[in-house]
Design a protein around this motif. Structure first.
Motif, PDB file in Angstrom:
ATOM      1  N   PRO A 269      -8.417 -25.738  27.204  1.00 38.08           N
ATOM      2  CA  PRO A 269      -8.680 -25.375  25.804  1.00 38.08           C
ATOM      3  C   PRO A 269      -8.787 -23.872  25.613  1.00 38.08           C
ATOM      4  N   GLY A 270      -8.540 -23.435  24.380  1.00 38.71           N
ATOM      5  CA  GLY A 270      -8.718 -22.033  24.034  1.00 38.71           C
ATOM      6  C   GLY A 270     -10.187 -21.656  24.002  1.00 38.71           C
TER       7      GLY A 270
ATOM      8  N   ASN B 234     -13.600 -23.815  15.383  1.00 34.62           N
ATOM      9  CA  ASN B 234     -12.729 -24.964  15.646  1.00 34.62           C
ATOM     10  C   ASN B 234     -11.595 -25.112  14.642  1.00 34.62           C
ATOM     11  N   GLU B 235     -11.485 -24.179  13.714  1.00 32.14           N
ATOM     12  CA  GLU B 235     -10.453 -24.271  12.689  1.00 32.14           C
ATOM     13  C   GLU B 235     -10.129 -22.877  12.171  1.00 32.14           C
TER      14      GLU B 235
ATOM     15  N   LEU C  20      -4.896 -22.459  25.850  1.00 28.91           N
ATOM     16  CA  LEU C  20      -4.961 -21.100  26.386  1.00 28.91           C
ATOM     17  C   LEU C  20      -3.579 -20.721  26.904  1.00 28.91           C
ATOM     18  N   ILE C  21      -2.981 -19.690  26.301  1.00 22.58           N
ATOM     19  CA  ILE C  21      -1.653 -19.224  26.702  1.00 22.58           C
ATOM     20  C   ILE C  21      -1.803 -18.247  27.862  1.00 22.58           C
ATOM     21  N   GLY C  22      -1.024 -18.447  28.919  1.00 21.07           N
ATOM     22  CA  GLY C  22      -1.131 -17.602  30.111  1.00 21.07           C
ATOM     23  C   GLY C  22      -0.909 -16.133  29.803  1.00 21.07           C
ATOM     24  N   THR C  23       0.297 -15.789  29.326  1.00 18.19           N
ATOM     25  CA  THR C  23       0.598 -14.410  28.943  1.00 18.19           C
ATOM     26  C   THR C  23       1.385 -14.405  27.642  1.00 18.19           C
TER      27      THR C  23
ATOM     28  N   ALA D 207      -5.039 -20.095  21.370  1.00 18.28           N
ATOM     29  CA  ALA D 207      -4.143 -20.466  20.274  1.00 18.28           C
ATOM     30  C   ALA D 207      -4.467 -21.879  19.811  1.00 18.28           C
ATOM     31  N   PHE D 208      -4.337 -22.103  18.518  1.00 15.02           N
ATOM     32  CA  PHE D 208      -4.464 -23.453  17.982  1.00 15.02           C
ATOM     33  C   PHE D 208      -3.125 -24.173  18.109  1.00 15.02           C
ATOM     34  N   VAL D 209      -3.187 -25.479  18.310  1.00 17.97           N
ATOM     35  CA  VAL D 209      -1.995 -26.319  18.209  1.00 17.97           C
ATOM     36  C   VAL D 209      -1.990 -26.891  16.795  1.00 17.97           C
ATOM     37  N   LEU D 210      -0.925 -26.615  16.062  1.00 18.77           N
ATOM     38  CA  LEU D 210      -0.846 -26.993  14.657  1.00 18.77           C
ATOM     39  C   LEU D 210      -0.527 -28.473  14.485  1.00 18.77           C
TER      40      LEU D 210
END
Length: 422
Positions: free
Chosen positions: A75-76, A81-82, A95-98, A112-115
């Motif tokens: 998770p990010g 939460n929004e 969580l984006i690596g790079t 990042a949120f997943v839309l």
């Protein structure tokens, strides 16, 4: 005595100049689709388009989680939460690596949120949204006339006039609030680059505006398409920073949590946002001549027999342009060795003299290049370079052979058996 005073004056002038010179400036093109600013970012080694929304948060369409090699189980690290400033349905966070936009804008472990199902974003052909948090360590300048984004550290570009600025506030999520004067009253408006109009207001703020009927306007709700409305007013006087915008149409949008200044302001001039100093600059396009003072963006010259430092620009032009080709296509007609290194890396510093010897030994057969990993962050993100030293051995017409560590004997064997093998 006069000579001493003159010398001190010259020294102080030089020091003042040095303190106001940017240490890094990058100027990048952007594209527009349906009025939206789209940036090409490198995410975990993949190039993808993202809409710039300075009133939003970094977010990904669900189908791009796997495509961009994002672990959906991590998770990010948001403290919320929004979305904070617009109504956008989200599924979860990751969580984006790079994530990189050039070398100035770079992040490891980007939340990042997943839309949810955002069909309009799919129509735009993008992977998601990039928010203001990615730019909080730079000065961000947007020039819509030239379709250019400038990121500079630590100051604004030199063509942005110092006295054309005002204070702003940075809210959680790195969203910017700036003062706009309408009919003599100052309003604190979110700067929203997703919103196509000039000014959209909550019902409460809209009720305070005096003005005649402004006709038809369009407003944005979440990440859907614009919606036509007729509840508008024409405000006679509108001032932003030092610019007198004249009369503007103000639209009411009851869905907004806060009133916004939209991307329509970008039609009027150039805007610079200094997140660290909490200053916003704005001036008309023709106030001064715009000259980009790019630092560290000079194409490298390569000399056979040397271990040559190169930049991203050289890599794109002479090695492989990952913006245009999905698969690695080597452009050169001579084998290449590329050493990713850093000054703080002990094994890197021990390896460099050995690489210099090999460069001299194979000067007529192989080009030897080096990339400073601290400066060329986008290249490192593109090729997932996380351990140093990392070396690329690229044969003519082939793909990179990637090795890590300071093992010169092994590397010379690869050169003989893989790069020079007939």
């Amino acid at each position: 005595m006069k000579i001493l005073i003159l010398s001190l004056f010259c020294l102080l002038s030089c020091l003042t100049w040095a303190q106001t010179k940017n240490t890094s400036t990058e100027v990048r093109d952007y594209r527009e689709v349906d009025g939206k600013i789209i940036l090409d970012l490198v995410v975990n080694g993949e190039v993808a388009g993202f809409v710039l929304d300075l009133a939003g948060h970094t977010a990904i369409l669900p189908e791009y989680v796997e495509r961009l090699k994002i672990d959906e189980n991590i998770p990010g690290e948001f403290k919320y939460n929004e979305f904070l400033y617009k109504k956008v349905p989200v599924v979860k966070s990751v969580l984006i690596g790079t994530m990189a936009f050039g070398n100035n804008v770079f992040g490891n472990g980007v939340s990042a949120f997943v839309l949810g199902d955002e069909s309009y974003l799919r129509e735009l052909g993008v992977a998601g949204i990039v928010g203001g948090a990615m730019f909080r360590n730079v000065v961000l300048t947007i020039d819509r006339r030239r379709k250019k984004i400038t990121t500079s550290i630590p100051y604004r570009p030199s063509y942005m006039k110092l006295d054309y600025r005002t204070d702003m506030e940075v809210l959680p999520g790195s969203t910017v609030v700036c003062p706009v004067t309408i009919n003599g009253t100052v309003y604190s408006l979110l700067f929203d680059t997703w919103n196509d109009g000039m000014i959209s207001m909550t019902a409460e703020d809209f009720a305070r505006i005096d003005g005649t009927d402004g006709g038809v306007a369009f407003v944005m709700n979440g990440y859907g398409k614009s919606v036509k409305i007729t509840k508008t007013k024409t405000a006679v006087v509108c001032d932003f920073v030092k610019d007198q915008l004249g009369s503007v149409v103000v639209a009411e949008n009851k869905e907004l949590p806060r009133s916004v200044l939209g991307s329509g302001i970008l039609e009027k001039g150039i805007i610079s946002i200094d997140y660290q100093k909490q200053k916003i600059y704005f001036q008309s396009f023709d106030l001064v001549e715009v000259k980009d003072d790019v630092v560290g963006d000079v194409t490298s010259s390569v000399v056979p027999g040397k271990l040559n430092p190169i930049t991203r620009e050289y890599f794109l032009e002479h090695i492989y342009d990952y913006r245009k080709d999905k698969e690695f296509v080597f452009k050169g007609d001579k084998p290449v060795v590329i050493d990713f290194w850093a000054t703080w890396c002990g094994p890197c510093m021990r390896l460099i003299p050995e690489m210099e010897k090999m460069a001299e030994k194979y000067k007529d057969q192989v080009l030897f290049l080096k990339v400073n990993a601290d400066k060329e962050k986008e290249l490192c993100s593109m090729f997932n370079v996380v351990a140093l030293p990392t070396l690329f051995f690229i044969p003519v017409g082939g793909k990179p052979i990637i090795e890590t560590g300071a093992t010169p004997e092994k590397y010379e064997q690869i050169i003989r058996e893989q790069l020079l093998k007939k």
